[in-house]
Design an enzyme around this catalytic site. Structure first.
Site, PDB file in Angstrom:
ATOM      1  N   ASP A   1     -35.885 -20.371  11.047  1.00 14.82           N
ATOM      2  CA  ASP A   1     -34.493 -20.187  10.642  1.00 14.82           C
ATOM      3  C   ASP A   1     -34.190 -18.691  10.720  1.00 14.82           C
ATOM      4  OD1 ASP A   1     -35.474 -19.006   8.318  1.00 14.82           O
ATOM      5  OD2 ASP A   1     -34.485 -20.380   6.933  1.00 14.82           O
ATOM      6  N   HIS A   2     -33.029 -18.301  10.208  1.00 20.07           N
ATOM      7  CA  HIS A   2     -32.614 -16.892  10.278  1.00 20.07           C
ATOM      8  C   HIS A   2     -33.608 -15.977   9.554  1.00 20.07           C
ATOM      9  CE1 HIS A   2     -30.893 -19.010   6.901  1.00 20.07           C
ATOM     10  NE2 HIS A   2     -30.855 -17.878   6.214  1.00 20.07           N
TER      11      HIS A   2
ATOM     12  N   CYS B   1     -39.788 -19.576   8.188  1.00 21.52           N
ATOM     13  CA  CYS B   1     -38.528 -19.335   7.479  1.00 21.52           C
ATOM     14  C   CYS B   1     -38.755 -18.127   6.579  1.00 21.52           C
ATOM     15  CB  CYS B   1     -38.037 -20.575   6.729  1.00 21.52           C
ATOM     16  SG  CYS B   1     -39.026 -21.113   5.326  1.00 21.52           S
TER      17      CYS B   1
ATOM     18  N   THR C   1     -39.588 -17.756   3.379  1.00 20.80           N
ATOM     19  CA  THR C   1     -40.829 -17.871   2.597  1.00 20.80           C
ATOM     20  C   THR C   1     -41.890 -18.706   3.300  1.00 20.80           C
ATOM     21  OG1 THR C   1     -39.968 -19.855   1.560  1.00 20.80           O
ATOM     22  CG2 THR C   1     -39.591 -17.761   0.396  1.00 20.80           C
TER      23      THR C   1
ATOM     24  N   GLY D   1     -39.774 -23.814   2.491  1.00 24.91           N
ATOM     25  CA  GLY D   1     -38.844 -24.896   2.816  1.00 24.91           C
ATOM     26  C   GLY D   1     -39.177 -25.564   4.139  1.00 24.91           C
TER      27      GLY D   1
ATOM     28  N   HIS E   1     -60.752 -27.898   8.042  1.00 20.71           N
ATOM     29  CA  HIS E   1     -60.813 -28.991   7.058  1.00 20.71           C
ATOM     30  C   HIS E   1     -59.675 -29.998   7.201  1.00 20.71           C
ATOM     31  CE1 HIS E   1     -63.382 -26.592   3.921  1.00 20.71           C
ATOM     32  NE2 HIS E   1     -63.750 -26.339   5.171  1.00 20.71           N
TER      33      HIS E   1
ATOM     34  N   HIS F   1     -64.075 -34.755   6.136  1.00 21.17           N
ATOM     35  CA  HIS F   1     -62.713 -34.253   6.378  1.00 21.17           C
ATOM     36  C   HIS F   1     -61.873 -35.288   7.129  1.00 21.17           C
ATOM     37  CE1 HIS F   1     -63.715 -30.541   4.570  1.00 21.17           C
ATOM     38  NE2 HIS F   1     -64.545 -30.138   5.530  1.00 21.17           N
TER      39      HIS F   1
HETATM   40  C1  RB5 Z   1     -33.010 -18.921   3.701  1.00 15.93           C
HETATM   41  O1  RB5 Z   1     -32.294 -17.927   3.038  1.00 15.93           O
HETATM   42  C2  RB5 Z   1     -34.271 -19.243   2.945  1.00 15.93           C
HETATM   43  O2  RB5 Z   1     -33.969 -20.060   1.856  1.00 15.93           O
HETATM   44  C3  RB5 Z   1     -35.264 -19.899   3.857  1.00 15.93           C
HETATM   45  O3  RB5 Z   1     -35.552 -19.055   4.914  1.00 15.93           O
HETATM   46  C4  RB5 Z   1     -36.594 -20.262   3.248  1.00 15.93           C
HETATM   47  O4  RB5 Z   1     -37.163 -19.196   2.581  1.00 15.93           O
HETATM   48  C5  RB5 Z   1     -36.625 -21.502   2.467  1.00 15.93           C
HETATM   49  O5  RB5 Z   1     -37.667 -21.955   1.963  1.00 15.93           O
END
Ligand code: RB5
Length: 142
Positions: free
Chosen positions: A7-8, A64, A66, A69, A97, A133
């Site tokens: 994503d962005h 993404c 983090t 998501g 594993h 495993h």
């Molecule tokens: C987008 O702002 C952010 O929520 C996404 O990139 C991610 O971190 C979601 O888990």
């Protein structure tokens, strides 16, 4: 063939991953997104996950902000074992594993230097084929 998606929040790191794949002559297919404009990460998780379950690609990398998501979304697709890694130990272990077929990274969590080492570890570590495993992976599938 490696399936890529982001994503962005993961776009800048995806550009670094693409540089690495091109330097190593590793074929990839990029399922987007294409820049910093806000998009919905589940769409890219679904595209990459489907490319793996339908056999178009062998492994995937999803990024993404983090990595959380996009990994949660990818793991909703049957047959996907997506591992969010911020260190090389986990990247190696999840291949050995869990036979993970997608690596998730957080573009706002790891810097490009570490991220590329994680990618390199993930792509170059084979599944152990160890009976215990295999049994556990089969239990996940059930
Ligand atoms: C987008 O702002 C952010 O929520 C996404 O990139 C991610 O971190 C979601 O888990």
């Amino acid at each position: 063939m490696i399936a890529l998606g982001c994503d962005h929040g993961g776009y800048d790191l995806k550009v670094e991953v693409i540089k690495y794949l091109e330097e190593k002559n590793i074929p990839y297919k990029d399922f987007g997104c294409e820049g910093h404009e806000s998009v919905d990460y589940p769409e890219y998780a679904r595209k990459v996950a489907n490319a793996i379950v339908d056999g178009q690609c062998d492994k995937g990398i999803l990024i993404c902000g983090t990595g959380i998501g996009i990994s949660i979304a990818a793991n909703k697709v049957k047959g996907i074992r997506c591992a969010l890694c911020s260190d090389c130990f986990s990247a190696e272990a999840t291949r050995e594993h869990n036979n993970a077929n997608i690596l998730a990274l957080g573009g706002r969590v790891v810097g490009p230097g570490l991220a590329i080492k994680i990618v390199d570890t993930f792509l170059n570590t084979e599944f152990s084929n160890d009976e215990r495993h295999i049994r556990r992976i089969n239990l996940i599938e059930e």
